[in-house]
Design a protein around this motif. Structure first.
Motif, PDB file in Angstrom:
ATOM      1  N   LYS A  45     -14.771  -4.526  11.065  1.00  0.00           N
ATOM      2  CA  LYS A  45     -14.377  -5.666  10.249  1.00  0.00           C
ATOM      3  C   LYS A  45     -13.489  -5.195   9.111  1.00  0.00           C
ATOM      4  CE  LYS A  45     -18.626  -8.266  11.004  1.00  0.00           C
ATOM      5  NZ  LYS A  45     -19.897  -8.633  10.395  1.00  0.00           N
ATOM      6  N   LEU A  46     -12.698  -6.102   8.648  1.00  0.00           N
ATOM      7  CA  LEU A  46     -11.858  -5.799   7.494  1.00  0.00           C
ATOM      8  C   LEU A  46     -12.721  -5.930   6.233  1.00  0.00           C
ATOM      9  CD1 LEU A  46      -8.881  -5.152   6.924  1.00  0.00           C
ATOM     10  CD2 LEU A  46      -8.518  -7.595   6.566  1.00  0.00           C
ATOM     11  N   ALA A  47     -12.839  -4.846   5.500  1.00  0.00           N
ATOM     12  CA  ALA A  47     -13.627  -4.899   4.267  1.00  0.00           C
ATOM     13  C   ALA A  47     -12.747  -5.295   3.085  1.00  0.00           C
ATOM     14  CB  ALA A  47     -14.270  -3.541   4.007  1.00  0.00           C
ATOM     15  N   VAL A  48     -11.612  -4.612   2.973  1.00  0.00           N
ATOM     16  CA  VAL A  48     -10.705  -4.886   1.859  1.00  0.00           C
ATOM     17  C   VAL A  48      -9.309  -5.141   2.421  1.00  0.00           C
ATOM     18  CG1 VAL A  48      -9.668  -3.944  -0.249  1.00  0.00           C
ATOM     19  CG2 VAL A  48     -12.051  -3.388   0.312  1.00  0.00           C
ATOM     20  N   HIS A  49      -8.700  -6.202   1.930  1.00  0.00           N
ATOM     21  CA  HIS A  49      -7.334  -6.504   2.353  1.00  0.00           C
ATOM     22  C   HIS A  49      -6.488  -6.759   1.106  1.00  0.00           C
ATOM     23  CE1 HIS A  49      -3.896  -8.301   4.300  1.00  0.00           C
ATOM     24  NE2 HIS A  49      -4.082  -9.425   3.624  1.00  0.00           N
ATOM     25  N   CYS A  50      -5.506  -5.888   0.910  1.00  0.00           N
ATOM     26  CA  CYS A  50      -4.610  -6.061  -0.229  1.00  0.00           C
ATOM     27  C   CYS A  50      -3.184  -6.210   0.292  1.00  0.00           C
ATOM     28  CB  CYS A  50      -4.645  -4.841  -1.160  1.00  0.00           C
ATOM     29  SG  CYS A  50      -6.210  -4.609  -1.982  1.00  0.00           S
ATOM     30  N   LYS A  51      -2.495  -7.207  -0.211  1.00  0.00           N
ATOM     31  CA  LYS A  51      -1.103  -7.393   0.208  1.00  0.00           C
ATOM     32  C   LYS A  51      -0.260  -7.768  -1.024  1.00  0.00           C
ATOM     33  CE  LYS A  51       1.645  -9.839   3.698  1.00  0.00           C
ATOM     34  NZ  LYS A  51       2.365  -8.630   4.104  1.00  0.00           N
ATOM     35  N   SER A  52       0.728  -6.953  -1.250  1.00  0.00           N
ATOM     36  CA  SER A  52       1.686  -7.175  -2.360  1.00  0.00           C
ATOM     37  C   SER A  52       0.983  -7.349  -3.708  1.00  0.00           C
ATOM     38  CB  SER A  52       2.554  -8.412  -2.085  1.00  0.00           C
ATOM     39  OG  SER A  52       3.169  -8.313  -0.827  1.00  0.00           O
ATOM     40  N   ARG A 101       2.636  -2.024  -8.080  1.00  0.00           N
ATOM     41  CA  ARG A 101       3.904  -2.684  -7.707  1.00  0.00           C
ATOM     42  C   ARG A 101       3.877  -3.054  -6.235  1.00  0.00           C
ATOM     43  NH1 ARG A 101       7.894  -0.866 -11.506  1.00  0.00           N
ATOM     44  NH2 ARG A 101       7.071   0.786 -12.811  1.00  0.00           N
ATOM     45  N   GLY A 102       3.152  -4.066  -5.888  1.00  0.00           N
ATOM     46  CA  GLY A 102       3.149  -4.539  -4.500  1.00  0.00           C
ATOM     47  C   GLY A 102       2.361  -3.640  -3.562  1.00  0.00           C
ATOM     48  N   ILE A 103       1.098  -3.511  -3.850  1.00  0.00           N
ATOM     49  CA  ILE A 103       0.238  -2.640  -3.030  1.00  0.00           C
ATOM     50  C   ILE A 103      -0.165  -3.361  -1.743  1.00  0.00           C
ATOM     51  CG2 ILE A 103      -2.067  -1.588  -2.916  1.00  0.00           C
ATOM     52  CD1 ILE A 103      -0.384   0.045  -4.738  1.00  0.00           C
ATOM     53  N   ASP A 104       0.030  -2.687  -0.627  1.00  0.00           N
ATOM     54  CA  ASP A 104      -0.480  -3.170   0.663  1.00  0.00           C
ATOM     55  C   ASP A 104      -1.509  -2.153   1.135  1.00  0.00           C
ATOM     56  OD1 ASP A 104       1.265  -5.321   0.677  1.00  0.00           O
ATOM     57  OD2 ASP A 104       2.839  -4.176   1.694  1.00  0.00           O
ATOM     58  N   LEU A 105      -2.715  -2.621   1.383  1.00  0.00           N
ATOM     59  CA  LEU A 105      -3.769  -1.689   1.803  1.00  0.00           C
ATOM     60  C   LEU A 105      -4.894  -2.449   2.486  1.00  0.00           C
ATOM     61  CD1 LEU A 105      -4.792   1.328   1.515  1.00  0.00           C
ATOM     62  CD2 LEU A 105      -6.030   0.543  -0.500  1.00  0.00           C
TER      63      LEU A 105
END
Lengths: 254, 382
Positions: free
Chosen positions: A19-26, A42-46
């Motif tokens: 499962k996706l635990a953490v979703h970071c976009k921009s 500055r726009g973290i995708d992780l």
């Protein structure tokens, strides 16, 4: 430029769907205003999956601590998306956020942050008491958790009576006692010697990490990179790369 | 979490002890100064209480306190006695007179002349001799515990006055025939009792010498009605003992500056208490800010943390107050044993307790502000 060798769907080379635990976009975050304005992210995708140990590494001031604070819900982002187990902290009230954090996030700090006047078992019991559990039941569970981290016999000790490694083990027990789904660790080994650091990382990897739980560790201690499933390199508020230890030619530690 | 708060509070013994002592000191200041103020106020009425048999005191309407010897007409006594409802009425003389002890030591005394026939208005108890001995020629009685203090003869023999000694009052012989016991008086001058007639003989000649008429009403007589009749018949003021005490206390406390001085001391105790408690509690909270931040990060809401800080403040308030009250009471006993003014009615501990709670609440509110403003992200700063 972000390079990622794995997705949130298949991790650790095991081919298992997680499962996706953490979703970071921009994700962006700025401190101060005007001339004193500092852009930390500055726009973290992780993306971080359950069962994954993600390390955030990079030089001082690169935004590691800001990112972990945003992920843990103790700092609000300015823009972008960030969800933890599908929950967006920015849409929650302060009290709901606090409550969510209490139930779902465990913390391990560089300086341990154990309350000096509480015994080891009482320190471990604090998250349970915050969640409303009775003191004696919480302390009992605290003792049991201390046994799991190998400190069962020291449950009555005050933090000042424990070594640095032992204190960090108490802190790990405290982070685990309420069965959170996300554990965030800030430089958990930087105050420890090499051997003790490895003991702590083995504990985090083997005891704390579970299939339904994700671990995020901020560190610049290269000696422990081998314990990570993936390593996100940050610099100047951006994720520069996400790689496995093998891809970085680091021996995998167990 | 409250127990956790208590362990945080009491775990560092040194800080905890300092905090308790600071608040105890503030409580001690408030209790002690307030008790001395109450004690002094109480002492101002000691003469009136000591002669407490009268229902009403008839006096000049300009009398400001019990030793304010303003003369009234001798006819007053007869007029009062003629009023229906009056059981008895007796005269009293009171005046500040010069005296000389057997060794030549000069001293001003308050001479009180009480009714020759009934000896009403005398001191509440005799230690040596009998009140009836006042009927002996030139007899006076003095307060027993003042023999070795106010009546100490330092010019010859270095001894106190004794029964049988002859002193002079306004250059006339006065024989000590007995000693009495009474409450400690606010006034420094010793009170010497004699009969009314002899009092007038000792007193310097004036047209009017009577100062008070003490009145006892018949059972069932309406006090207000009798008072009105007396005031109408004499043109003077008639007051109960309690009212006379209040008039005396009000005048002395307000006109001498005692109220302002001791009131200021009580206020300063409160201010010092607030500052000491505030500073210590605030420092204590600052020292623990990292842990409050940790608790906040781990999911403790502001209300929980506010509850912890308030609980800590209230515990140190109650314990510090208890210590301060205990110390204040002990000091009061020492002071009281030494004959100084100290009186602690229940209102003083209640007032001091409330003051300390307010001190600590103010202090806690300052600390709480910091805790509420605390960003949990502070926990990641090493």
């Amino acid at each position: 430029m972000v390079t990622s060798s794995a997705t949130a769907g298949t991790m650790n080379g095991q081919g298992a769907t997680r499962k996706l635990a953490v979703h970071c976009k921009s994700v962006t975050k700025t401190y101060g205003a005007g001339g004193a304005k500092v852009t930390a992210l500055r726009g973290i995708d992780l993306d971080i999956a359950t069962g994954e140990l993600m390390m955030l590494v990079g030089p001082s001031g690169c935004g590691k601590t800001t990112l972990i604070s945003v992920i843990a819900g103790i700092l609000d982002r300015d823009a972008g998306e960030c969800t933890v187990f599908g929950v967006d902290f920015n849409t929650m009230s302060a009290s709901a956020k606090t409550k969510f954090r209490g139930s779902n996030v465990g913390f391990v700090f560089q300086a341990f942050n154990l309350i000096p006047t509480l015994t080891a078992a009482e320190n471990v019991a604090v998250p349970l008491m915050i969640l409303g559990e009775g003191r004696s039941a919480a302390v009992k569970k605290g003792k049991e958790m201390l046994e799991k981290v190998g400190l069962g016999e020291r449950y009555k000790s005050l933090p000042s009576q424990l070594s640095g490694g032992q204190q960090q083990r108490v802190a790990i027990a405290r982070a685990l006692v309420h069965e959170p789904r996300l554990i965030v660790c800030d430089e958990p080994t930087s105050a420890l010697d090499h051997e003790t650091g490895h003991v702590i990382m083995r504990l985090l990897k083997n005891v704390a990490l579970k299939d339904d739980r994700a671990l995020v560790i901020v560190t610049h201690d290269a000696r422990i990179f081998g314990f990570a499933d993936r390593i996100a390199k940050l610099d100047d508020g951006e994720v520069k790369s996400i790689q496995t230890p093998e891809e970085m030619n680091i021996g995998v530690a167990k | 979490m409250i127990r956790t708060a208590m362990k945080m509070l009491m775990g560092d013994r040194l800080k905890y002890t300092g905090l308790l002592l600071g608040i105890a000191f503030a409580a001690l200041l408030i209790v002690q100064q307030a008790s001395i103020l109450v004690g002094l106020a109480h002492q101002t009425g000691s003469f009136i209480r000591d002669t407490g048999v009268a229902d009403l005191w008839v006096m000049d309407d300009q009398v400001r306190f019990s030793q304010d010897s303003l003369p009234i007409s001798d006819n007053t006594l007869l007029r009062v006695r003629g009023i229906s409802g009056v059981d008895w009425a007796v005269p009293m003389y009171q005046g500040f007179l010069k005296s000389r002890l057997p060794d030549g030591t000069r001293k001003v005394v308050i001479l009180v002349g009480i009714d020759d026939a009934t000896l009403i208005g005398g001191p509440p108890g005799m230690v040596t001799g009998s009140l009836k001995d006042l009927r002996i020629d030139k007899a006076v009685i003095v307060k027993d515990d003042e023999l070795e203090t106010k009546f100490k003869m330092k010019r010859g023999g270095d001894r106190g006055l004794r029964v049988g000694d002859v002193m002079s009052i306004n250059d006339q012989d006065a024989v000590i025939v007995g000693t009495y016991s009474a409450e400690k008086s606010f006034f420094w001058e010793p009170v010497v009792y004699t009969t009314y007639t002899r009092g007038l003989q000792y007193a310097p000649r004036e047209r009017k010498l009577m100062n008070y008429v003490m009145v006892k009403l018949k059972p069932g007589t309406d006090l207000e009605e009798a008072r009105a009749q007396i005031e109408k018949a004499t043109g003077l003021r008639a007051r109960t003992g309690d009212e006379f005490e209040q008039i005396t206390a009000d005048y002395i406390l307000n006109e001498t500056g005692i109220l302002v001085n001791f009131g200021l001391a009580v206020f300063l105790g409160f201010v010092v208490g607030t500052l000491v408690a505030g500073q210590m509690l605030y420092n204590f909270t600052l020292d623990n800010l990292r842990y409050y931040g940790t608790l906040k990060a781990m999911g403790a809401g502001n209300m929980k943390l506010v509850g912890m800080v308030l609980a800590q403040a209230m515990v140190v308030a109650v314990l510090g107050y208890g210590l301060g009250l205990g110390a204040g009471s002990y000091l009061g006993k020492l002071v009281g044993d030494a004959g100084l003014a100290f009186r602690m009615p229940w209102q003083v501990p209640v007032f001091a307790g409330l003051a300390i709670v307010v001190c600590c609440l103010i202090a806690a509110l300052i600390s709480i502000r910091r805790v509420i403003q605390l960003e949990p992200a502070v926990v990641f700063r090493s």
